[in-house]
Write a protein that holds these residues in place. Sequence first.
Motif, mmCIF file in Angstrom:
data_model
loop_
_atom_site.group_PDB
_atom_site.id
_atom_site.type_symbol
_atom_site.label_atom_id
_atom_site.label_comp_id
_atom_site.label_asym_id
_atom_site.label_seq_id
_atom_site.Cartn_x
_atom_site.Cartn_y
_atom_site.Cartn_z
ATOM 1 N N MET A 242 0.885 -1.133 -0.085
ATOM 2 C CA MET A 242 -0.021 0.032 -0.004
ATOM 3 C C MET A 242 0.923 1.068 -0.067
ATOM 4 O O MET A 242 1.648 1.580 0.967
ATOM 5 N N VAL A 243 0.955 2.002 -0.978
ATOM 6 C CA VAL A 243 1.902 3.207 -1.105
ATOM 7 C C VAL A 243 1.179 4.492 -0.427
ATOM 8 O O VAL A 243 0.040 4.866 -0.494
ATOM 9 N N THR A 244 2.053 5.018 0.236
ATOM 10 C CA THR A 244 1.706 6.257 1.225
ATOM 11 C C THR A 244 2.570 7.273 0.898
ATOM 12 O O THR A 244 2.331 8.479 1.407
ATOM 13 N N ARG A 245 3.603 7.026 0.271
ATOM 14 C CA ARG A 245 4.421 8.322 0.058
ATOM 15 C C ARG A 245 5.186 7.731 -1.255
ATOM 16 O O ARG A 245 5.536 6.701 -1.487
ATOM 17 N N VAL A 246 5.729 8.722 -1.996
ATOM 18 C CA VAL A 246 6.388 8.381 -3.055
ATOM 19 C C VAL A 246 7.857 9.275 -3.238
ATOM 20 O O VAL A 246 8.721 8.669 -3.903
ATOM 21 N N THR A 247 7.803 10.550 -2.795
ATOM 22 C CA THR A 247 9.134 11.432 -3.032
ATOM 23 C C THR A 247 10.201 10.596 -2.322
ATOM 24 O O THR A 247 9.954 10.329 -0.958
ATOM 25 N N ILE A 280 9.280 -1.023 1.205
ATOM 26 C CA ILE A 280 9.329 -0.504 2.728
ATOM 27 C C ILE A 280 9.207 0.886 3.074
ATOM 28 O O ILE A 280 8.278 1.321 3.432
ATOM 29 N N TYR A 281 10.055 1.844 1.890
ATOM 30 C CA TYR A 281 9.937 2.948 2.056
ATOM 31 C C TYR A 281 8.686 3.731 1.622
ATOM 32 O O TYR A 281 7.982 4.256 2.380
ATOM 33 N N VAL A 282 7.991 3.143 0.293
ATOM 34 C CA VAL A 282 6.814 3.793 0.127
ATOM 35 C C VAL A 282 5.605 3.376 0.722
ATOM 36 O O VAL A 282 4.587 4.136 0.564
ATOM 37 N N SER A 283 5.653 2.212 1.532
ATOM 38 C CA SER A 283 4.511 1.925 2.477
ATOM 39 C C SER A 283 4.687 2.442 3.915
ATOM 40 O O SER A 283 3.884 1.866 4.821
ATOM 41 N N SER A 284 5.810 3.317 4.202
ATOM 42 C CA SER A 284 5.997 3.831 5.604
ATOM 43 C C SER A 284 5.158 4.961 5.681
ATOM 44 O O SER A 284 5.138 5.771 4.607
ATOM 45 N N ASP A 285 4.646 5.128 7.004
ATOM 46 C CA ASP A 285 3.912 6.446 7.133
ATOM 47 C C ASP A 285 4.864 7.117 7.711
ATOM 48 O O ASP A 285 4.371 8.735 7.914
ATOM 49 N N SER A 286 6.249 7.133 7.894
ATOM 50 C CA SER A 286 7.094 8.149 8.738
ATOM 51 C C SER A 286 7.316 9.140 7.727
ATOM 52 O O SER A 286 7.512 9.194 6.336
ATOM 53 N N TYR A 287 7.610 10.549 8.344
ATOM 54 C CA TYR A 287 8.030 11.503 7.370
ATOM 55 C C TYR A 287 9.521 11.782 7.690
ATOM 56 O O TYR A 287 10.121 12.643 7.018
#
Length: 287
Positions: A242-247, A280-287
């Motif tokens: 599940m993708v939560t971020r892309v940058t 792991i990166y794109v599915s992480s919610d961390s900023y």
Amino acid sequence: MTPDILCIGSVLWDIIGRSDVHMERGSDVGGHIRRHPGGVALNIAMAARAYGMTPALLSCVGRDAEGDELVAALSRLGLITDTLYRSEDLPTDVYMAVEGANGLIAAIADAHSLERVGDKILRPLDALGFDGPIALDGNLTEDLLARIAADPRFAQADLRLAPASPGKADRLMPFLGHGSATLYVNLEEAGLLLHAPQPNAPAAAEALRARGLHRALVTDGPRMAACVHPGGLVARRPRAVMVTRVTGAGDTFMAAHIAAEVQGADPETALERALEAAAIYVSSDSY
């Protein structure tokens, strides 16, 4: 500290606005806005540090409050910052992006200070006498990138190239015939470099190799990724997440691949590790 990877390119502040709803042009929605250290070269360096490497940064950071704060933050992360060019009269660069549930909506990269200082950022090279991997990003000017491609100091270097964005992919054209360069691109960027849309990552990687590139790694979101090298072609599909971020995902992929190879991984294993790191990166919610 002695570096085992050099990261040359953009080092700046990222300002990222994220919302968990689908967005279109003109959308006005609730979400979160965060500022954190970023830039392609810096993202690669931070990820490489997380994988046990010791990166040195070659870039431009202003001697303004934002620059002092940024350098202090990077030093705390264990990055080598005394190789940075600190400008007295140019501001610290910044990148701004908006992301929705449907991915990146828009972004603006203000890397004008990096572009204006030119080859001043390369001054530490001769003193370092470095012979390890060198990550280079497309935020440098076309002129400087062309000079680096022809510079004898880089003729046998283990160059790892990232275009920074599709709009800057053409800046890496001078490296297509470089004897030791490895290019990391997504499918869109590969098509721009080849001046023709590509059907999939394996085909794009093979086409880049046919143009004279030493090695190419091509990703395509959740679809097949590929690495072409002098010994052949390796292709793998990333696991579904599940993708939560892309940058920054591509920078994480690149850093993980470099770290895996430094640790002795073969092409297949290195590609698998890089894809897993990106997942792991794109599915992480961390900023």
